[in-house]
Write a protein that holds these residues in place. Structure first.
Motif, short mmCIF file in Angstrom:
data_model
loop_
_atom_site.label_atom_id
_atom_site.label_comp_id
_atom_site.label_asym_id
_atom_site.label_seq_id
_atom_site.Cartn_x
_atom_site.Cartn_y
_atom_site.Cartn_z
N VAL A 54 0.81 -1.22 0.00
CA VAL A 54 0.00 0.00 0.00
C VAL A 54 0.84 1.27 0.00
O VAL A 54 0.31 2.36 -0.24
CB VAL A 54 -0.99 0.02 1.19
CG1 VAL A 54 -1.88 -1.22 1.17
CG2 VAL A 54 -0.27 0.16 2.53
N THR A 55 2.14 1.14 0.27
CA THR A 55 3.02 2.32 0.28
C THR A 55 3.67 2.57 -1.07
O THR A 55 4.44 3.53 -1.22
CB THR A 55 4.13 2.17 1.34
OG1 THR A 55 5.04 1.14 0.94
CG2 THR A 55 3.55 1.85 2.71
N ASP A 56 3.37 1.75 -2.07
CA ASP A 56 4.05 1.82 -3.36
C ASP A 56 3.05 2.04 -4.50
O ASP A 56 2.18 1.20 -4.74
CB ASP A 56 4.83 0.53 -3.59
CG ASP A 56 5.61 0.55 -4.88
OD1 ASP A 56 5.11 0.01 -5.89
OD2 ASP A 56 6.72 1.13 -4.90
N ASP A 57 3.19 3.17 -5.20
CA ASP A 57 2.27 3.49 -6.29
C ASP A 57 2.25 2.41 -7.36
O ASP A 57 1.18 2.04 -7.86
CB ASP A 57 2.66 4.82 -6.94
CG ASP A 57 2.34 6.02 -6.08
OD1 ASP A 57 1.39 5.95 -5.27
OD2 ASP A 57 3.04 7.05 -6.19
N GLY A 58 3.43 1.91 -7.74
CA GLY A 58 3.50 0.91 -8.79
C GLY A 58 2.82 -0.38 -8.41
O GLY A 58 2.12 -1.00 -9.23
N SER A 59 3.00 -0.80 -7.17
CA SER A 59 2.37 -2.02 -6.69
C SER A 59 0.85 -1.90 -6.70
O SER A 59 0.14 -2.82 -7.12
CB SER A 59 2.87 -2.35 -5.28
OG SER A 59 2.16 -3.44 -4.72
N VAL A 60 0.35 -0.77 -6.23
CA VAL A 60 -1.10 -0.56 -6.19
C VAL A 60 -1.67 -0.51 -7.61
O VAL A 60 -2.70 -1.13 -7.90
CB VAL A 60 -1.43 0.73 -5.41
CG1 VAL A 60 -2.93 1.04 -5.51
CG2 VAL A 60 -1.02 0.59 -3.95
N ALA A 61 -0.99 0.19 -8.51
CA ALA A 61 -1.46 0.27 -9.90
C ALA A 61 -1.49 -1.11 -10.55
O ALA A 61 -2.44 -1.45 -11.29
CB ALA A 61 -0.56 1.21 -10.70
N ALA A 62 -0.48 -1.93 -10.27
CA ALA A 62 -0.45 -3.28 -10.83
C ALA A 62 -1.58 -4.13 -10.28
O ALA A 62 -2.17 -4.95 -11.01
CB ALA A 62 0.90 -3.93 -10.53
N ALA A 63 -1.92 -3.95 -9.00
CA ALA A 63 -3.02 -4.70 -8.40
C ALA A 63 -4.35 -4.30 -9.03
O ALA A 63 -5.20 -5.16 -9.31
CB ALA A 63 -3.06 -4.47 -6.89
N VAL A 64 -4.53 -3.01 -9.28
CA VAL A 64 -5.75 -2.54 -9.95
C VAL A 64 -5.84 -3.17 -11.34
O VAL A 64 -6.91 -3.65 -11.75
CB VAL A 64 -5.76 -1.00 -10.05
CG1 VAL A 64 -6.92 -0.54 -10.92
CG2 VAL A 64 -5.86 -0.38 -8.66
N ALA A 65 -4.74 -3.16 -12.07
CA ALA A 65 -4.74 -3.72 -13.42
C ALA A 65 -5.06 -5.21 -13.40
O ALA A 65 -5.82 -5.71 -14.25
CB ALA A 65 -3.38 -3.49 -14.07
N LEU A 66 -4.50 -5.95 -12.42
CA LEU A 66 -4.75 -7.39 -12.35
C LEU A 66 -6.22 -7.68 -12.08
O LEU A 66 -6.83 -8.52 -12.76
CB LEU A 66 -3.87 -8.01 -11.27
CG LEU A 66 -4.06 -9.52 -11.04
CD1 LEU A 66 -3.67 -10.30 -12.29
CD2 LEU A 66 -3.25 -9.99 -9.85
N LEU A 67 -6.79 -7.01 -11.08
CA LEU A 67 -8.20 -7.26 -10.79
C LEU A 67 -9.09 -6.78 -11.92
O LEU A 67 -10.12 -7.39 -12.20
CB LEU A 67 -8.61 -6.59 -9.46
CG LEU A 67 -8.55 -7.53 -8.25
CD1 LEU A 67 -7.11 -7.78 -7.82
CD2 LEU A 67 -9.35 -6.98 -7.08
N GLY A 68 -8.67 -5.70 -12.57
CA GLY A 68 -9.44 -5.22 -13.71
C GLY A 68 -9.48 -6.25 -14.83
O GLY A 68 -10.53 -6.51 -15.44
N ASP A 69 -8.34 -6.88 -15.09
CA ASP A 69 -8.26 -7.90 -16.14
C ASP A 69 -8.97 -9.19 -15.74
O ASP A 69 -9.67 -9.81 -16.56
CB ASP A 69 -6.79 -8.21 -16.45
CG ASP A 69 -6.10 -7.09 -17.19
OD1 ASP A 69 -6.80 -6.22 -17.75
OD2 ASP A 69 -4.85 -7.06 -17.19
N ARG A 70 -8.80 -9.60 -14.49
CA ARG A 70 -9.32 -10.89 -14.05
C ARG A 70 -10.80 -10.85 -13.69
O ARG A 70 -11.52 -11.85 -13.90
CB ARG A 70 -8.51 -11.39 -12.84
CG ARG A 70 -7.05 -11.70 -13.15
CD ARG A 70 -6.89 -13.08 -13.76
NE ARG A 70 -7.30 -14.12 -12.86
CZ ARG A 70 -6.53 -14.65 -11.91
NH1 ARG A 70 -5.28 -14.21 -11.75
NH2 ARG A 70 -6.98 -15.61 -11.14
N VAL A 71 -11.25 -9.74 -13.13
CA VAL A 71 -12.63 -9.67 -12.63
C VAL A 71 -13.43 -8.55 -13.30
O VAL A 71 -14.61 -8.71 -13.58
CB VAL A 71 -12.66 -9.49 -11.09
CG1 VAL A 71 -14.09 -9.58 -10.57
CG2 VAL A 71 -11.76 -10.49 -10.39
#
Length: 230
Positions: A54-71
Motif C-alpha cells: 500500500v506504500t508503493d504506487d507501482g504495486s497498487v497500480a499493478a493490483a488494480v490492473a490485475l483485478l481489472g483484467d481478471r474480474v
C-alpha cells in the motif's frame, strides 16, 4: 458473487476476515506485500492473492490492473493493512517515526482507495471498509476505565483518528460508494503480543459491514458492540 479485496490479509485479523468472507460466499482476494505468503494464505482458504504494497504506487497500480483484467470490478474493499511502528514516548518521537506509521495507515489507505475507485464504481453496491481503532478515539483514550487509555501510542493512535475522519469525508462526498470505519478492538494477534479477544471477534465488525450489500450504511464508525464513540 461478491468480489472482495482485503489489504494486509495474509495474517492476523485480515486473514480471519478473508476466512469468514470466503465462508460467506465472497470471492476474496488477499492483498499481501510478500506474494509467497499471500499465495500460501490464499491456498489455505480457497481465495486468490495479489501482490499489494500500500506504500508503493507501482504495486497498487499493478493490483488494480490485475483485478481489472481478471474480474473487471470490485464490490468490497477492506483497507486493513496497518503497522504499529516504533513505540516511543510522545515527547521523544521523531517526525520520521510518525511518518513511517502514516505511510501505511493513512497515506496507504488514501492511495489504495483512490486507485480502486474506478473498479468499485463497476461493482454491485460497492463498499469500502476502513479498519480504525479505539486508540484513535478521544473518548476512549480519555477514559481511565478503558484499555485504550493505557497505551500512549501517539503515532498509531493519531493515524487511526485520521482513518476515521477520512472515512467520514469519503462518505460525505462519494455518495455512490458506501464508506464505513470498523474497530476490531484489542485482538489477540502478533500485533498485540497475544493480548485481547479472539481473531474471530476482532474480524466480526468488518465482516458484518462487508456482508450487508445494498443494506450497508455509510459514514459510520462501529465495533462489535455498536457505535464507536469519538
Amino acid at each position: 458473487m461478491t468480489t472482495t479485496l482485503i489489504t494486509g490479509a495474509n495474517t492476523g485479523i485480515g486473514f480471519e476476515m478473508a476466512r469468514q468472507l470466503t465462508a460467506a460466499g465472497h470471492d476474496v482476494w488477499i492483498g499481501a506485500r510478500d506474494l509467497d505468503r499471500g499465495r500460501a494464505a490464499a491456498e489455505a482458504l480457497g481465495a486468490h492473492t495479489v501482490q499489494l504494497d500500500v506504500t508503493d504506487d507501482g504495486s497498487v497500480a499493478a493490483a488494480v490492473a490485475l483485478l481489472g483484467d481478471r474480474v473487471g470490478r470490485l464490490d468490497v474493499l477492506v483497507n486493513n493493512a496497518g503497522v504499529l511502528g516504533e513505540v516511543a514516548p510522545p515527547a521523544e518521537m521523531t517526525v520520521d517515526q510518525i511518518r513511517a506509521v502514516y505511510e501505511t495507515n493513512v497515506f496507504g489507505l488514501v492511495r489504495v482507495t483512490r486507485a480502486f475507485l474506478p473498479l468499485l464504481r463497476r461493482g454491485a453496491h460497492p463498499s469500502v471498509v476502513n479498519v480504525t481503532s479505539g486508540l484513535g478515539s478521544f473518548t476512549l483514550t480519555g477514559d481511565p476505565q478503558r484499555v485504550e487509555s493505557q497505551y500512549p501510542l501517539a503515532a498509531y493512535g493519531s493515524s487511526k483518528t485520521a482513518v476515521t475522519m477520512l472515512t467520514m469525508q469519503y462518505a460525505r462526498t462519494i455518495p455512490d460508494i458506501r464508506f464505513n470505519a470498523v474497530d476490531p478492538g484489542q485482538t489477540a494477534t502478533e500485533f498485540t503480543g497475544g493480548l485481547g479477544h479472539t481473531v474471530e471477534q476482532g474480524a466480526s465488525a468488518a465482516v458484518r459491514i462487508a456482508t450487508l450489500g445494498a443494506a450497508a450504511p455509510t459514514g459510520t464508525a462501529t465495533d462489535a458492540d455498536g457505535t464507536l464513540p469519538w
